[in-house]
Design an enzyme around this catalytic site. Structure first.
Site, PDB file in Angstrom:
ATOM      1  N   HIS A  64      28.691  42.082  40.234  1.00  0.00           N
ATOM      2  CA  HIS A  64      29.729  41.889  41.257  1.00  0.00           C
ATOM      3  C   HIS A  64      29.791  40.403  41.589  1.00  0.00           C
ATOM      4  CE1 HIS A  64      30.236  46.217  41.940  1.00  0.00           C
ATOM      5  NE2 HIS A  64      28.937  46.290  41.695  1.00  0.00           N
ATOM      6  N   ASP A 153      34.397  51.019  39.748  1.00  0.00           N
ATOM      7  CA  ASP A 153      33.033  50.895  40.279  1.00  0.00           C
ATOM      8  C   ASP A 153      32.967  50.547  41.775  1.00  0.00           C
ATOM      9  OD1 ASP A 153      30.123  50.848  39.920  1.00  0.00           O
ATOM     10  OD2 ASP A 153      30.361  48.759  40.484  1.00  0.00           O
ATOM     11  N   HIS A 180      31.253  55.027  37.962  1.00  0.00           N
ATOM     12  CA  HIS A 180      30.206  55.069  38.994  1.00  0.00           C
ATOM     13  C   HIS A 180      30.238  56.536  39.440  1.00  0.00           C
ATOM     14  CE1 HIS A 180      28.954  53.813  43.278  1.00  0.00           C
ATOM     15  NE2 HIS A 180      29.350  55.046  43.395  1.00  0.00           N
ATOM     16  N   ASP A 307      23.686  45.666  38.233  1.00  0.00           N
ATOM     17  CA  ASP A 307      24.478  46.035  39.421  1.00  0.00           C
ATOM     18  C   ASP A 307      24.262  44.982  40.512  1.00  0.00           C
ATOM     19  OD1 ASP A 307      26.208  47.265  41.128  1.00  0.00           O
ATOM     20  OD2 ASP A 307      24.982  49.048  41.489  1.00  0.00           O
ATOM     21  N   HIS A 311      25.252  40.604  49.191  1.00  0.00           N
ATOM     22  CA  HIS A 311      25.760  40.795  50.554  1.00  0.00           C
ATOM     23  C   HIS A 311      25.115  39.732  51.431  1.00  0.00           C
ATOM     24  CE1 HIS A 311      27.791  44.566  49.748  1.00  0.00           C
ATOM     25  NE2 HIS A 311      26.701  45.047  49.175  1.00  0.00           N
TER      26      HIS A 311
END
Ligand code: DOR
Length: 427
Positions: A64, A153, A180, A307, A311
């Site tokens: 990501h 995803d 996912h 993955d 954050h």
């Protein structure tokens, strides 16, 4: 900038190559790769490499990057630097950006930002518009812009009819659909795996069957629609491993990946309420970990993918139930995999290289990397036996949401070489 790796162990499973050589990389090309000494020139740096391994550059097919839209967590530049620091020369970014990757303009934006990087960026796009599961994205048009890997995803496509139609469209160009796997009606409000620990802690659970039901449905649809290609993302349960093993035995074209946290950490850790143990799918049980290891060892699980889900600190530093799902993984994946899989004898170092480099590239139809004189250099160089303590302050990712900080692991990334550039890991 030319480099001469003296006495390095080169492992390239596809070429059945595993030997100690002197490796000279000159102007981005492998100039010399054999047991003899090369007559190197004066602007070549010599690197004693008795303790190092050179492998075809690692590729992480589940990252990501957060750009466009959430650049406070990560952006294309910082994500690529984290990848290089962790030993990856390529990655595939996920479409849950803002706006989502569901339109050629977003694809072009990412391509533009990622160009000339040492890390090659492949792009996945949503199966559905905005990843909302309602309308199919313009898959064939997106394919004209180079996208051949589709996933929602972060979300799973819930509607079986939409998934069936996606397989029908994808089939016309043999595009890859990935999922996912999560049945949302079974996971609503979850914080962790459903089981003994969730009961003890009073946290809402995510049952393993929520993953397996969607996985089984998709495999059934893929076969029904003419044996279409299908890839299961971040599988985490013993049941998922069994479903994929059986499907493969039946000749169904299914592949899958596992994330390092799912084979190294279990749900008991959540007793600490540390939100760096919270992700989707959640950490499972020791039994699931055993099954994942068996799947890695017998080839049921094709790839290791991180993955990598950055954050910010302020989002993660809240009550467990309110924290967002996800942890970063690019800068710890190699060490976690070496420590929990190779140094424990679950898989060999050659198998690890297959799962971190060869197989993801095959699944995404990317060119094979050949380590041979005259070939373009695309290499990951690492120290398989070096012990080190993870220090997240050194990470190049913008985020720090890792459960591995302070842990002692064995196996360390050192350099990546790609696109006529070299990156020296600071870890
Ligand atoms: O834990 C996760 N975080 N799982 C996902 O599927 C999405 C990801 C994210 O984007 O944060």
């Amino acid at each position: 900038m030319n480099h001469y790796f003296k006495k390095i162990r080169v492992i390239s499973p596809e070429q059945k190559l595993d030997k100690v050589v002197n490796l000279w990389v000159k102007d981005g090309v492998i100039k010399h790769c054999n047991e003899k000494d090369a007559e190197i020139d004066t602007n070549t740096t010599v690197i004693p490499s008795e303790k190092l391994v050179a492998a075809p550059g690692f590729f992480d097919m589940h990252v990501h990057l957060r750009e466009p839209g959430q650049e406070d967590k990560e952006d294309i530049q910082s994500g690529c630097e984290a990848a290089a620091n962790g030993g990856f020369t390529g990655l595939c970014c996920m479409p849950n950006t803002e706006p989502a990757i569901d339109h050629p303009t977003v694809v072009e934006f990412i391509k533009q930002k990622a160009k000339d990087n040492i890390v090659d960026v492949s792009i996945s796009a949503g199966i559905t518009v905005k990843r909302e599961g309602k309308y199919l994205s313009p898959m064939l048009e997106l394919n004209d812009y180079g996208v051949s890997f589709f996933t929602d995803d972060g979300n799973a496509v819930q509607n079986s009819n939409i998934m069936k139609r996606a397989f029908e469209y994808a089939g016309s160009k043999d595009l890859l659909l990935a999922q996912h796997c999560e049945d949302l009606l079974l996971t609503e409000g979850f914080s962790m795996n459903e089981g003994m620990i969730s009961t003890k802690l009073g946290l809402k659970g995510y049952p393993s069957v929520a993953e397996e039901i969607i996985l089984y449905r998709d495999i059934t649809l893929a076969e029904y629609c003419g044996n279409r290609r299908y890839h299961a993302q971040h599988i985490s349960t013993a049941g998922a491993v069994n479903i994929i093993r059986k499907a493969k035995e039946q000749g169904i074209r299914v592949t899958c990946e596992v994330a390092p946290h799912h084979f190294s950490l279990s749900d008991t850790l959540i007793e600490s309420y540390d939100t760096n143990f919270k992700m989707n799918p959640p950490l499972r049980t020791e039994k699931d970990i055993e099954a994942l290891m068996e799947g890695l060892s017998d080839g049921t699980i094709d790839c290791i993918a991180t993955d990598h889900a950055p954050h910010t600190l302020y989002e993660k530093e809240v009550e467990f139930e309110k924290a967002p799902n996800g942890i970063i993984g690019l800068e710890t994946a190699l060490a976690v995999s070496m420590t929990y899989l190779v140094h424990t004898g679950v898989i060999t170092i050659n198998q690890l290289i297959e799962k971190l480099s060869v197989n993801p590239r095959k699944i995404l139809n990317l060119p094979e990397i050949i380590i041979k004189e005259g070939e373009k250099t695309n290499l990951t160089i690492f120290a398989p036996n070096e012990d080190w303590i993870i220090d997240s302050d050194l990470f190049k990712s913008k985020s720090r949401n890792t459960p591995y900080n302070g842990m002692k692991l064995k196996g360390k990334p050192k350099f990546v070489i790609n696109n006529n550039q070299i990156y020296n890991s600071n870890l």
